[in-house]
Design a protein around this motif. Structure first.
Motif, PDB file in Angstrom:
ATOM      1  N   GLY A 147      52.361 -83.199  44.264  1.00  0.00           N
ATOM      2  CA  GLY A 147      51.467 -82.051  44.344  1.00  0.00           C
ATOM      3  C   GLY A 147      51.859 -80.874  43.488  1.00  0.00           C
ATOM      4  N   CYS A 148      51.981 -81.087  42.182  1.00  0.00           N
ATOM      5  CA  CYS A 148      52.260 -79.997  41.248  1.00  0.00           C
ATOM      6  C   CYS A 148      51.695 -80.385  39.885  1.00  0.00           C
ATOM      7  CB  CYS A 148      53.759 -79.704  41.176  1.00  0.00           C
ATOM      8  SG  CYS A 148      54.735 -81.010  40.393  1.00  0.00           S
ATOM      9  N   SER A 149      52.012 -79.626  38.844  1.00  0.00           N
ATOM     10  CA  SER A 149      51.519 -79.939  37.509  1.00  0.00           C
ATOM     11  C   SER A 149      52.513 -80.824  36.759  1.00  0.00           C
ATOM     12  CB  SER A 149      51.291 -78.653  36.713  1.00  0.00           C
ATOM     13  OG  SER A 149      52.531 -78.025  36.422  1.00  0.00           O
ATOM     14  N   ARG A 150      52.024 -81.524  35.748  1.00  0.00           N
ATOM     15  CA  ARG A 150      52.899 -82.348  34.905  1.00  0.00           C
ATOM     16  C   ARG A 150      53.953 -81.472  34.231  1.00  0.00           C
ATOM     17  NH1 ARG A 150      54.000 -82.545  30.177  1.00  0.00           N
ATOM     18  NH2 ARG A 150      52.317 -81.119  29.652  1.00  0.00           N
ATOM     19  N   GLN A 151      53.539 -80.291  33.771  1.00  0.00           N
ATOM     20  CA  GLN A 151      54.461 -79.393  33.084  1.00  0.00           C
ATOM     21  C   GLN A 151      55.625 -78.987  33.985  1.00  0.00           C
ATOM     22  OE1 GLN A 151      52.632 -75.815  31.622  1.00  0.00           O
ATOM     23  NE2 GLN A 151      54.511 -75.026  30.715  1.00  0.00           N
ATOM     24  N   THR A 152      55.335 -78.772  35.273  1.00  0.00           N
ATOM     25  CA  THR A 152      56.391 -78.392  36.216  1.00  0.00           C
ATOM     26  C   THR A 152      57.420 -79.498  36.361  1.00  0.00           C
ATOM     27  OG1 THR A 152      54.887 -76.946  37.455  1.00  0.00           O
ATOM     28  CG2 THR A 152      56.862 -77.712  38.596  1.00  0.00           C
ATOM     29  N   VAL A 153      56.963 -80.747  36.449  1.00  0.00           N
ATOM     30  CA  VAL A 153      57.888 -81.878  36.544  1.00  0.00           C
ATOM     31  C   VAL A 153      58.800 -81.922  35.328  1.00  0.00           C
ATOM     32  CG1 VAL A 153      58.081 -84.400  36.580  1.00  0.00           C
ATOM     33  CG2 VAL A 153      56.371 -83.252  38.014  1.00  0.00           C
ATOM     34  N   THR A 154      58.211 -81.818  34.146  1.00  0.00           N
ATOM     35  CA  THR A 154      58.984 -81.868  32.900  1.00  0.00           C
ATOM     36  C   THR A 154      59.994 -80.733  32.829  1.00  0.00           C
ATOM     37  OG1 THR A 154      57.102 -82.877  31.757  1.00  0.00           O
ATOM     38  CG2 THR A 154      58.820 -81.886  30.381  1.00  0.00           C
ATOM     39  N   GLU A 155      59.572 -79.524  33.177  1.00  0.00           N
ATOM     40  CA  GLU A 155      60.459 -78.356  33.107  1.00  0.00           C
ATOM     41  C   GLU A 155      61.632 -78.489  34.087  1.00  0.00           C
ATOM     42  OE1 GLU A 155      57.881 -75.072  33.807  1.00  0.00           O
ATOM     43  OE2 GLU A 155      57.198 -74.943  31.718  1.00  0.00           O
ATOM     44  N   MET A 156      61.365 -79.001  35.281  1.00  0.00           N
ATOM     45  CA  MET A 156      62.435 -79.145  36.276  1.00  0.00           C
ATOM     46  C   MET A 156      63.461 -80.179  35.843  1.00  0.00           C
ATOM     47  SD  MET A 156      60.590 -78.907  39.981  1.00  0.00           S
ATOM     48  CE  MET A 156      59.848 -77.384  40.540  1.00  0.00           C
ATOM     49  N   LEU A 157      62.976 -81.312  35.325  1.00  0.00           N
ATOM     50  CA  LEU A 157      63.911 -82.346  34.885  1.00  0.00           C
ATOM     51  C   LEU A 157      64.780 -81.841  33.740  1.00  0.00           C
ATOM     52  CD1 LEU A 157      61.647 -85.529  35.016  1.00  0.00           C
ATOM     53  CD2 LEU A 157      63.412 -84.843  36.645  1.00  0.00           C
ATOM     54  N   ASN A 158      64.181 -81.114  32.816  1.00  0.00           N
ATOM     55  CA  ASN A 158      64.954 -80.555  31.695  1.00  0.00           C
ATOM     56  C   ASN A 158      65.970 -79.524  32.191  1.00  0.00           C
ATOM     57  OD1 ASN A 158      63.671 -82.090  29.726  1.00  0.00           O
ATOM     58  ND2 ASN A 158      62.074 -80.576  29.378  1.00  0.00           N
ATOM     59  N   LYS A 159      65.564 -78.702  33.151  1.00  0.00           N
ATOM     60  CA  LYS A 159      66.469 -77.696  33.711  1.00  0.00           C
ATOM     61  C   LYS A 159      67.647 -78.356  34.403  1.00  0.00           C
ATOM     62  CE  LYS A 159      66.664 -74.033  37.197  1.00  0.00           C
ATOM     63  NZ  LYS A 159      65.886 -73.264  38.226  1.00  0.00           N
ATOM     64  N   TRP A 160      67.386 -79.371  35.205  1.00  0.00           N
ATOM     65  CA  TRP A 160      68.465 -80.060  35.919  1.00  0.00           C
ATOM     66  C   TRP A 160      69.408 -80.759  34.944  1.00  0.00           C
ATOM     67  CZ3 TRP A 160      64.730 -82.519  40.061  1.00  0.00           C
ATOM     68  CH2 TRP A 160      64.349 -81.514  40.962  1.00  0.00           C
ATOM     69  N   ARG A 161      68.873 -81.263  33.857  1.00  0.00           N
ATOM     70  CA  ARG A 161      69.728 -81.890  32.850  1.00  0.00           C
ATOM     71  C   ARG A 161      70.623 -80.840  32.191  1.00  0.00           C
ATOM     72  NH1 ARG A 161      66.824 -85.426  28.363  1.00  0.00           N
ATOM     73  NH2 ARG A 161      65.666 -83.471  28.143  1.00  0.00           N
ATOM     74  N   GLU A 162      70.064 -79.678  31.873  1.00  0.00           N
ATOM     75  CA  GLU A 162      70.850 -78.608  31.254  1.00  0.00           C
ATOM     76  C   GLU A 162      71.958 -78.115  32.183  1.00  0.00           C
ATOM     77  OE1 GLU A 162      67.998 -75.654  30.296  1.00  0.00           O
ATOM     78  OE2 GLU A 162      67.056 -76.833  28.687  1.00  0.00           O
ATOM     79  N   LEU A 163      71.698 -78.145  33.496  1.00  0.00           N
ATOM     80  CA  LEU A 163      72.699 -77.708  34.471  1.00  0.00           C
ATOM     81  C   LEU A 163      73.737 -78.786  34.774  1.00  0.00           C
ATOM     82  CD1 LEU A 163      70.389 -75.844  37.032  1.00  0.00           C
ATOM     83  CD2 LEU A 163      71.996 -74.803  35.413  1.00  0.00           C
ATOM     84  N   GLY A 164      73.545 -79.974  34.204  1.00  0.00           N
ATOM     85  CA  GLY A 164      74.477 -81.069  34.438  1.00  0.00           C
ATOM     86  C   GLY A 164      74.304 -81.758  35.773  1.00  0.00           C
TER      87      GLY A 164
END
Length: 221
Positions: A183-200
């Motif tokens: 229940g969110c946007s595709r962009q939100t999914v992409t941004e969260m995954l990228n953020k979590w990757r950057e945080l290790g």
């Protein structure tokens, strides 16, 4: 739930799965489907019930805009497509393979005959339906009460499997399909995954996510 009750519930779940598997393997026919091949389509007359032997099946429904909304995933050991047989209603959703899959098909007449005459099989189907109802209720509660980041993390954990202290997720769904489920946007999914990757917190490639430390992962979101 203490360990004894948890073990008892797991044993009960395994017994139910074994009953359903044995019926399909004895009376059904096995077919291999290619990736992206449809098993049934929306508005089809229900002609059979199906059992996932290997692979991964998505159960989806078309939106008014014509996009496919993924509602459920059916893993090896799970039956699907039986509700319409019991209710004699046309298919409201379609079933499509996310990878090459082996599916056992049990034609409608025989499925209904066994459901009526075999009490053990009928009970196993009833238990499976009840468990799915509870899972759906939990999903609705999650979607209503939790923030998007938590919902995405929870969904990845559902998809993943534990391996030496990590959780490995084989991504068979696109970011857009994941967004429909939580229940969110595709962009939100992409941004969260990228953020979590950057945080290790995760190692992330196109088709796989590895959650390095699940406890730390959930604590950080």
């Amino acid at each position: 739930m203490d360990d004894r009750n948890k073990q008892k519930n797991e044993q009960g779940a395994d017994a139910v799965k074994d009953v359903i598997a044995s019926i399909f393997r004895e009376h059904g026919s096995l077919k291999t489907y290619r990736k992206n091949e449809f098993i049934f389509q929306e508005n089809d007359a229900p002609s059979a019930a199906h059992y996932t032997e290997t692979g991964l099946i998505k159960i989806s429904q078309s939106s008014q805009e014509g996009q496919g909304i993924t509602l459920f995933l059916r893993y090896p050991g799970e039956v699907f497509g039986n509700a319409e047989l019991l209710t004699q209603l046309p298919r409201r959703r379609y079933a499509q393979c996310l990878m090459e899959s082996q599916v056992i098909t049990l034609e409608s007449r025989l499925f209904l005959e066994l459901a009526i005459t075999d009490a053990t099989f009928a009970f196993a189907l009833a238990v499976t339906t009840a468990r799915r109802l509870l899972q759906t209720q939990n999903m609705v509660e999650t979607l209503i009460s939790r923030p998007v980041a938590w919902r995405l993390a929870w969904f990845l954990m559902q998809l993943g499997s534990e391996h030496e202290g990590t959780v490995e997720v084989q991504l068979q769904l696109s970011h857009e399909e994941i967004s429909y489920v939580i229940g969110c946007s595709r962009q939100t999914v992409t941004e969260m995954l990228n953020k979590w990757r950057e945080l290790g917190l995760i190692a992330y490639t196109k088709k796989q996510i590895v959650i390095q430390d699940p406890s730390r992962f959930f604590a950080a979101i």
